[in-house]
Design a protein around this motif. Structure first.
Motif, PDB file in Angstrom:
ATOM      1  N   CYS A   1       0.801  -1.220   0.000  1.00  0.00           N
ATOM      2  CA  CYS A   1       0.000   0.000   0.000  1.00  0.00           C
ATOM      3  C   CYS A   1       0.834   1.270   0.000  1.00  0.00           C
ATOM      4  O   CYS A   1       0.292   2.359   0.165  1.00  0.00           O
ATOM      5  N   VAL A   2       2.138   1.132  -0.147  1.00  0.00           N
ATOM      6  CA  VAL A   2       2.994   2.314  -0.272  1.00  0.00           C
ATOM      7  C   VAL A   2       3.794   2.173  -1.561  1.00  0.00           C
ATOM      8  O   VAL A   2       3.480   1.332  -2.409  1.00  0.00           O
ATOM      9  N   GLY A   3       4.821   2.984  -1.707  1.00  0.00           N
ATOM     10  CA  GLY A   3       5.606   2.955  -2.933  1.00  0.00           C
ATOM     11  C   GLY A   3       6.582   1.803  -2.975  1.00  0.00           C
ATOM     12  O   GLY A   3       6.483   0.830  -2.223  1.00  0.00           O
ATOM     13  N   ASP A   4       7.555   1.933  -3.849  1.00  0.00           N
ATOM     14  CA  ASP A   4       8.532   0.871  -4.050  1.00  0.00           C
ATOM     15  C   ASP A   4       9.447   0.722  -2.834  1.00  0.00           C
ATOM     16  O   ASP A   4       9.813   1.701  -2.187  1.00  0.00           O
ATOM     17  N   PHE A   5       9.820  -0.520  -2.559  1.00  0.00           N
ATOM     18  CA  PHE A   5      10.800  -0.787  -1.516  1.00  0.00           C
ATOM     19  C   PHE A   5      12.158  -0.231  -1.964  1.00  0.00           C
ATOM     20  O   PHE A   5      12.578  -0.424  -3.103  1.00  0.00           O
ATOM     21  N   ILE A   6      12.846   0.479  -1.035  1.00  0.00           N
ATOM     22  CA  ILE A   6      14.107   1.125  -1.384  1.00  0.00           C
ATOM     23  C   ILE A   6      15.297   0.419  -0.766  1.00  0.00           C
ATOM     24  O   ILE A   6      16.245   0.024  -1.457  1.00  0.00           O
ATOM     25  N   GLU A   7      15.269   0.229   0.539  1.00  0.00           N
ATOM     26  CA  GLU A   7      16.473  -0.237   1.222  1.00  0.00           C
ATOM     27  C   GLU A   7      16.131  -0.857   2.564  1.00  0.00           C
ATOM     28  O   GLU A   7      15.192  -0.434   3.245  1.00  0.00           O
TER      29      GLU A   7
END
Length: 404
Positions: A110-116
């Motif tokens: 439900c949020v944006g792309d996984f970053i780190e």
């Protein structure tokens, strides 16, 4: 919460919430302790703690802000704490109930792309203890109290990490939390300006710039000594028993006699040590400013420090205003040196007191034994802007009658 600037689906709980996760349903509905026994067998002595950071991509305005600020180590992010195989975070709920939820690690849809994934050390708490903590956090973090700027998932992660005894979040994740509203207004102003004219754009961008300047600027804090081992500090002037410390983001300030020698000379006039567990440079503790939080760090793991009379076990602690920081001797349980923290001090008033004391000394040409500074202190530690050049008083000739 920066990833929640625009109301909508980004605020909803993940599709795979604990209610849809079978045996983990009890975790988010408050029945944690009943499920703890079967959930907690075989706990290791230490469990890794990881902060999973996501981008906010649903709102193109925020995606633009992220692309703009990421090269300088900032942006608008969502985060969750991963421990014992689940990722925990906090979100908005329109109905009554807790906003604390869990999902499989790095799979919050439900949020944006996984970053780190950021490693934050480990916790020695077993699963049952972690679940007890989450049960308490459930009640303390209702979903209806979610606020985009003042009570979001990053604030929840900070509170959870502190209870786990893990390292704090890196500054690049939380740096813009305090400026969230201003950055949001600045982004919206770009669209508003096209319809309503440039004044709206200028006003909102100024608000954003002011917030950014506040976050990257140093803060002044005052540590007022309320207890010392060999003197009655109440008899000292406030400027004599207070340490004025300026702390810039990313530049920790060590507190100790070698780092503030002139100020400590009033508090510890005989050069005594209040603790054997000190850092390599003799510091009692370290203050670090990572907006919006002020952190207390132990110089060595076994340093005996207290906050408002309670011993702290973790090496890093978030300081609140008016906290009492106590330094204990090794093996002792009573602080021999105590400072009260003031994050909103009247620094100018303290500097004025020190300035007037310096002028008084210069005018009198010296100090009496009762007012002389401790050994090794021969001048006040005044900032350059506080220095006042002193000129000799003009000589007035005497009148013939001996008067003026």
């Amino acid at each position: 919460d920066p990833r929640g600037f625009a109301p909508g689906p980004a605020h909803a709980l993940p599709a795979q919430s604990p209610r849809a996760m079978g045996q983990h349903m009890d975790i988010c509905t408050g029945r944690v302790l009943r499920a703890a026994d079967e959930f907690c067998e075989g706990c290791p002595t230490a469990e890794a703690v990881v902060l999973n950071v996501y981008d906010v991509a649903e709102d193109p305005r925020l995606a633009f802000v992220n692309r703009l600020f990421r090269p300088v180590g900032a942006g608008a992010y969502h985060a969750g704490v991963e421990v014992h195989g689940l990722e925990w975070s906090f979100g908005h709920k329109s109905e009554a109930g807790s906003g604390v939820f869990s999902c499989p690690p790095r799979e919050n849809s439900c949020v944006g792309d996984f970053i780190e994934a950021v490693s934050l050390g480990s916790t020695t708490l077993a699963k049952v203890d972690v679940l007890r903590i989450l049960s308490e956090l459930e009640d303390a973090w209702p979903g209806q109290e979610y606020d985009l700027v003042t009570r979001n998932c990053l604030h929840f992660c900070e509170a959870f990490l502190q209870k786990l005894g893990a390292s704090p979040m890196p500054s690049w994740v939380i740096r813009w939390v305090g400026a969230g509203a201003a950055l949001r207004d600045g982004a919206l102003a770009v669209q508003e300006a096209a319809r309503f004219g440039a004044p709206s754009l200028v006003s909102n961008l100024h608000a954003g710039a002011d917030a950014v300047h506040h976050l990257v600027s140093a803060i002044d804090v005052v540590l007022e000594c309320t207890r010392a081992p060999s003197i009655e500090v109440a008899r000292l002037e406030r400027w004599q028993r207070s340490l004025i410390v300026s702390i810039s983001p990313g530049k920790p300030q060590k507190i100790g006699p070698l780092h503030q020698p002139e100020q400590f000379a009033h508090i510890l006039p005989h050069g005594e040590s209040c603790s054997e567990a000190r850092g390599a440079e003799g510091e009692y503790f370290v203050l670090e400013w990572q907006p919006p939080c002020l952190f207390l760090r132990k110089p060595v793991p076994d340093a005996a420090l207290q906050i408002s009379g309670a011993p702290i076990r973790q090496t890093t602690f978030v300081l609140l205003n008016n906290s009492d920081i106590g330094v204990c001797p090794r093996g002792g349980n009573k602080a021999s040196l105590v400072f009260r923290l003031d994050r909103k001090p009247s620094v100018s008033a303290l500097k004025a007191e020190r300035l007037m004391a310096g002028i008084g000394r210069s005018w009198s040409g010296g100090c009496s034994a009762a007012t002389a500074p401790p050994p090794g202190v021969d001048r006040l530690d005044l900032a350059p802007e506080d220095e006042v050049p002193m000129e000799p008083a003009p000589r007035v000739p005497a009148s013939p009658q001996g008067g003026l």
